[in-house]
Design a protein around this motif. Structure first.
Motif, PDB file in Angstrom:
ATOM      1  N   LEU A 246       1.093  -1.308  -0.151  1.00  0.00           N
ATOM      2  CA  LEU A 246       0.076   0.216  -0.577  1.00  0.00           C
ATOM      3  C   LEU A 246       0.889   1.105  -0.132  1.00  0.00           C
ATOM      4  CD1 LEU A 246      -2.608  -1.075   2.767  1.00  0.00           C
ATOM      5  CD2 LEU A 246      -2.918  -1.087   0.138  1.00  0.00           C
ATOM      6  N   GLY A 247       0.771   1.864  -0.893  1.00  0.00           N
ATOM      7  CA  GLY A 247       1.256   3.498  -1.134  1.00  0.00           C
ATOM      8  C   GLY A 247       2.383   3.199  -1.694  1.00  0.00           C
TER       9      GLY A 247
ATOM     10  N   ASP B 199       8.505   5.001  -1.787  1.00  0.00           N
ATOM     11  CA  ASP B 199       7.758   5.686  -1.565  1.00  0.00           C
ATOM     12  C   ASP B 199       7.612   7.278  -0.981  1.00  0.00           C
ATOM     13  OD1 ASP B 199       5.765   6.810  -0.592  1.00  0.00           O
ATOM     14  OD2 ASP B 199       5.594   5.771   1.238  1.00  0.00           O
ATOM     15  N   GLY B 200       7.905   8.114  -1.965  1.00  0.00           N
ATOM     16  CA  GLY B 200       7.952   9.675  -2.169  1.00  0.00           C
ATOM     17  C   GLY B 200       9.174   9.215  -2.647  1.00  0.00           C
ATOM     18  N   LEU B 201      10.337  10.132  -1.492  1.00  0.00           N
ATOM     19  CA  LEU B 201      11.116   9.963  -1.579  1.00  0.00           C
ATOM     20  C   LEU B 201      12.022   8.830  -0.613  1.00  0.00           C
ATOM     21  CD1 LEU B 201      11.824  14.041  -0.856  1.00  0.00           C
ATOM     22  CD2 LEU B 201      11.941  12.591  -3.044  1.00  0.00           C
ATOM     23  N   GLY B 202      11.757   8.561   0.024  1.00  0.00           N
ATOM     24  CA  GLY B 202      12.207   7.342   0.658  1.00  0.00           C
ATOM     25  C   GLY B 202      12.315   6.124   0.119  1.00  0.00           C
TER      26      GLY B 202
ATOM     27  N   ASP C 183      12.684   2.794   3.421  1.00  0.00           N
ATOM     28  CA  ASP C 183      12.393   2.795   4.945  1.00  0.00           C
ATOM     29  C   ASP C 183      10.999   2.493   4.727  1.00  0.00           C
ATOM     30  OD1 ASP C 183      11.045   4.947   3.144  1.00  0.00           O
ATOM     31  OD2 ASP C 183      10.864   6.196   4.609  1.00  0.00           O
ATOM     32  N   VAL C 184       9.779   2.173   4.301  1.00  0.00           N
ATOM     33  CA  VAL C 184       8.595   1.432   4.480  1.00  0.00           C
ATOM     34  C   VAL C 184       9.134   0.008   4.127  1.00  0.00           C
ATOM     35  CG1 VAL C 184       6.972   0.671   2.633  1.00  0.00           C
ATOM     36  CG2 VAL C 184       7.238   3.329   2.862  1.00  0.00           C
ATOM     37  N   GLY C 185       8.897  -0.528   5.559  1.00  0.00           N
ATOM     38  CA  GLY C 185       9.060  -2.224   5.379  1.00  0.00           C
ATOM     39  C   GLY C 185       7.780  -2.313   6.057  1.00  0.00           C
ATOM     40  N   ASN C 186       8.018  -3.716   6.940  1.00  0.00           N
ATOM     41  CA  ASN C 186       6.830  -4.288   7.001  1.00  0.00           C
ATOM     42  C   ASN C 186       6.109  -4.207   8.202  1.00  0.00           C
ATOM     43  OD1 ASN C 186       7.950  -6.657   5.007  1.00  0.00           O
ATOM     44  ND2 ASN C 186       9.361  -7.866   6.271  1.00  0.00           N
TER      45      ASN C 186
ATOM     46  N   VAL D 118       5.581  -0.605   8.134  1.00  0.00           N
ATOM     47  CA  VAL D 118       4.711  -0.237   8.462  1.00  0.00           C
ATOM     48  C   VAL D 118       3.892  -0.566   7.348  1.00  0.00           C
ATOM     49  CG1 VAL D 118       4.463   1.979   6.762  1.00  0.00           C
ATOM     50  CG2 VAL D 118       6.692   2.164   8.342  1.00  0.00           C
TER      51      VAL D 118
ATOM     52  N   ARG E 117      -0.107   0.207   7.541  1.00  0.00           N
ATOM     53  CA  ARG E 117      -0.934   0.361   6.417  1.00  0.00           C
ATOM     54  C   ARG E 117      -2.168  -0.520   5.937  1.00  0.00           C
ATOM     55  NH1 ARG E 117       3.157   2.998   2.514  1.00  0.00           N
ATOM     56  NH2 ARG E 117       4.337   5.054   3.241  1.00  0.00           N
TER      57      ARG E 117
ATOM     58  N   LYS F  68      -2.120   4.510   2.177  1.00  0.00           N
ATOM     59  CA  LYS F  68      -1.448   5.075   1.367  1.00  0.00           C
ATOM     60  C   LYS F  68       0.084   5.758   2.015  1.00  0.00           C
ATOM     61  CE  LYS F  68      -3.381   6.484  -3.111  1.00  0.00           C
ATOM     62  NZ  LYS F  68      -4.499   7.559  -3.603  1.00  0.00           N
TER      63      LYS F  68
ATOM     64  N   TYR G  64       9.027   3.894   9.255  1.00  0.00           N
ATOM     65  CA  TYR G  64      10.031   3.664  10.458  1.00  0.00           C
ATOM     66  C   TYR G  64      10.009   4.371  11.690  1.00  0.00           C
ATOM     67  CZ  TYR G  64      10.722  -1.054   8.722  1.00  0.00           C
ATOM     68  OH  TYR G  64      10.139  -2.308   7.874  1.00  0.00           O
TER      69      TYR G  64
END
Lengths: 555, 555
Positions: free
Chosen positions: A48-49, A443-446, A449-452, A454, A458, B463, B493
């Motif tokens: 997601l996202g 995701d965006g600029l990251g 940094d979106v991991g399990n 996060v 979501r 999102k 995170y």
């Protein structure tokens, strides 16, 4: 030669097998690392996202000093999209055809912090040395020009990577796959073949691009008003065909959107698109033309193939609105995950009254070879070992079956998972060990940094929303001074559920009192207690499980 | 008769057109309301967290006193799934074939608060009176037995609703569509036809169920181990075929899961499934049999066609784990939205080593007629007016084209949206007005309490997650006494983004001070101010837009 010690070779994939997308294969030859492609993937529904997904490249970054170069087969996103992220970490030399490199240059410019890439142009006749290995190429037909197969020459024999290919006998630029080179390689004794499995389940041969041209031609022939043609932005072949049809029928072409304009610019700057200089016009100029003098060329990505088109159909596009006299050509194939959005867009176009021309094998053809083509490749190359790549497991499996039918023993065929290594010594292969692999989500600029955790949050939030409970407790006695206040989002209409929320607040008050009575002073325990009682209460009342977030302020 | 005043007739759909699912059509004859079907739909991807969708029935509930009955064409979820929700509000008589009513009875039992339904069994030869109108029926072939077309006889002529049908010349129960009755109706002068548009885009005729039987037979013939057959739980025809193949090959059948057991029980109790009494066994008994004596029958719904099967492949199913000697038959068609999950399950099965038999037009056939069948229906019924139903807009459109080809004038064909009414007076039709329509979303126990705002929030949350900011302000001065505390879920995170969160907290502190300085005392204004500054800051830093929820406590 029998006694000469051959180099130790390892092959593995960081992406591209067991999945569609983010192709990235690695050849290790003693200390040299040569990377074949580095692509991105569009996120699954449950990511997601997330904008895009690239391979986890930590193995490469740890062994940065050993990387001798990246060789690219062609300029599609699932083959080059991860390159800027790699170069940001380790700026190694990149090899590719002129068009491929032009797209890489654009991508590198877009990523903040990506250095000036070291681009080395090659073509199908180039012979280069990467590390200690000679590397040669062969031209293949695909849906983008400048597509190359790659051959790394080792002392154990050549390793051949086909890239994406079909064996189109009548490609629109007249440049067929170099079958002669393949046959010559086959005669030399190829050590291992890595070949495109995308259509390994499809019998027969894939449709020629020339046949698509004929369907386009028919669709242009009697169109009463505007033509709107939707293609993948990287399908240069289809764009060229559309431009040609426009010229033939005396129409001007309006690229809809900056992405399409940029692709046309990049490809034509490098002579991969040819058209008369006044063919392309802006939306203003097009406005003054008769409808039957206009072609609108719109692009989607594999992630969202028809986003601009569905805006045009809904009337929310900035410049263009579909009219009942328009004829719309959708030159895209449904792939698992995007059928629904394609189907919805076609519905919107029908509602707008347009005439819609759509259908695989008419105005679109797959760029990947079907079973007969894959078998011909296997029979020409006659590899000692075979690794099906570029495809889901069941496609690798089907491709393996084809190879068996072509006489390759089952034990010489490796159906690998990502990261699993095949090691070659003295022209003998065996499966050994595994390098770390994974998905890095952007995701965006990251980056990553979106991991399990996060994603899990979501997912939870998306199902039943969130309930925030705020209370202020006295610092010493833990007595409740203010609140509890309950605020929800994505759970229920608050107005219709006042009773529920009131009951919930009363329950929290009771829970707090009970905690005080039991002398539970730890806030984490109090929070757990709230989470438990409230969770049970809400599930019983609503059969939903919103995320529950207790917040304690002290006073 | 020319001078006799005919009744005023209105036809409209509360669901089923412009979409696949929740079929519900309404005929108003002067004061009488007759409802044709009342089905559910599975949620779109963007209806986050929603379990099922039913039509908004408020028009019916407002006019409850005029409803004379609900007539059901057959027992599929998209035709009967909303009935319990209707009966909960207004317990009107329900008419349907024995099997259809059996399923309705099960559904009513499952819904809390649904009264005992008033079920009236009819068959294809029944002649009944509903309100002041005689109603007759005709048998049609579909993927479930007891499928009926419905005919309401009015003084302006018959109104014919086909329900779901194909014209299978060799149905497995030997009961063909009653073409003779259709022809007789046609001779009488049908006022209006409402006909199934699902396959109006597909040329030719749909595959006969007998042909599917032959493919099943082939698949059973040389299976070395267990057979695992996956079907839609309501596809009674396919279940019957599987039971027959099992008997023929000396295998026992294990229904996997309670849903499948219940369907078999309900259908066989009403003589719609026939098999020898010892054919069905439990998982324990099956464990003691040789693998090649076992068939596992597993069901999915149209929402999640292969959920049990993918658990079996992953090894997470309670009783059954797929083995390399298993042969798996997937008797389900991909439809927009479920291709990805079907494709993923096939991949899992291959990884588990199973042999997978899959493919429309081999082990599965559509239950809906293709173009030649739809044209034959039009030619037999020869309606004065035509309303294509059951399908997305583009299918209605394609069906309209077919009707034109069959000689029905374009102005006598109505491509309606949900709620749009066609009115008939003196055998003349015109489109008039619209009744309120909509989707009622069912999430857990909630019926309709999830609306656009809740869905929008869930979409936002899914999102980029949520940021909660809590501050305690002094009641009078608005001075910040505690906080701001920032807590996030589904955003980043936290451990990796401590700096970002610290900066954000500092920014909120600054914003609060600025508000105080400018004597902004309204909390709603302060919250907006926090939302704006923080939103801008986070977007700049991360290119993400989490939901921002400021909470102010007073002290």
């Amino acid at each position: 030669m029998a006694n000469k010690k051959t180099e130790r070779i390892r092959l593995f994939a960081l992406g591209g097998i067991g999945e569609i997308g983010k192709n990235m294969y690695v050849a290790e030859l003693d200390d040299d690392i040569i990377i074949l492609d580095g692509g991105l993937m569009f996120p699954d529904d449950d990511m997601l996202g997330v904008d895009i997904v690239i391979p986890d490249m930590s193995y490469l970054i740890e062994n940065r000093d050993r990387i001798r170069g990246v060789v690219l087969s062609h300029g599609h996103e699932d083959n080059i999209g991860a390159i800027p992220y790699l170069l940001k970490e380790v700026n190694v030399p990149v090899y590719g055809s002129r068009l491929t490199l032009a797209f890489v240059r654009d991508l590198c410019r877009d990523l903040k912090g990506c250095p000036d890439p070291q681009l080395n142009e090659i073509d199908s006749d180039s012979k280069i040395q990467i590390g200690r290995s000679p590397v040669t190429f062969f031209h293949v037909t695909h849906s983008i020009p400048g597509s190359l197969g790659i051959c790394i020459h080792t002392s154990q024999g050549p390793i051949v990577y086909t890239g994406d290919f079909k064996l189109d006998p009548t490609p629109i630029d007249g440049r067929e796959t170099e079958l002669g080179k393949l046959a010559a390689l086959g005669e030399k004794g190829v050590l291992c073949l890595l070949s495109d499995s995308m259509n390994a389940e499809k019998p027969g041969v894939s449709l020629s691009e020339s046949r698509v041209g004929r369907s386009l031609n028919e669709a242009f022939y009697d169109a009463p008003g505007r033509m709107i043609v939707s293609v993948f932005s990287t399908n240069i072949t289809r764009i060229q065909q559309t431009l040609e049809e426009a010229e033939r029928t005396g129409r001007k072409v309006v690229p809809a959107g900056g992405g399409m304009r940029r692709v046309i610019e990049t490809a034509s700057n490098h002579d991969y698109l040819s058209f008369s200089p006044d063919l392309i016009v802006g939306p203003e100029e097009a406005g003054s033309l008769e409808d039957n003098r206009v072609v609108i060329l719109t692009a989607g990505s594999k992630g969202e193939p028809l986003s601009a088109l569905s805006q045009m159909a809904k009337g929310t596009h900035r410049h263009i609105k579909v009219k009942p006299t328009d004829r719309v050509i959708i030159s895209a194939a449904p792939s698992p995950g995007n059928e629904k959005s394609i189907s919805q867009t076609i519905d919107l176009l029908h509602r707008a009254g347009a005439d819609v021309v759509y259908g695989p094998n008419t105005v679109h053809a797959s760029g990947h070879g079907s079973q007969e083509e894959l078998k011909l490749m296997l029979n020409l190359i006659k590899p000692r070992y075979f690794i099906p790549v570029h495809g889901e497991y069941r496609m690798q499996h089907a491709h393996g079956r084809l190879a068996e039918n072509c006489g390759i023993p089952a034990k010489s065929i490796f159906l690998l998972d990502r990261g699993e290594c095949v090691e070659f010594e003295q022209r003998r292969a065996r499966q050994t060990g595994k390098v770390p692999v994974g998905n890095v989500l952007i995701d965006g600029l990251g980056i990553g940094d979106v991991g399990n955790i996060v994603l899990r949050d979501r997912r939870l939030l998306s199902k039943d929303g969130i309930i925030v409970i705020v209370v202020t407790l006295n610092r010493r006695s833990n007595e409740c001074i203010a609140g509890p206040d309950i605020i929800s989002r994505g759970f229920v209409y608050v107005r219709e559920s006042e009773d529920l929320i009131n009951e919930a607040e009363a329950l929290v008050t009771k829970t707090l009192a009970a905690c005080q009575e039991q002398r539970i002073m730890e806030w984490s325990q109090i929070k757990n207690s709230i989470r438990d009682t409230l969770g049970r209460f809400l599930y019983e009342k609503t059969k939903r499980r919103p995320m529950i977030m207790p917040i304690i302020m002290e006073s």
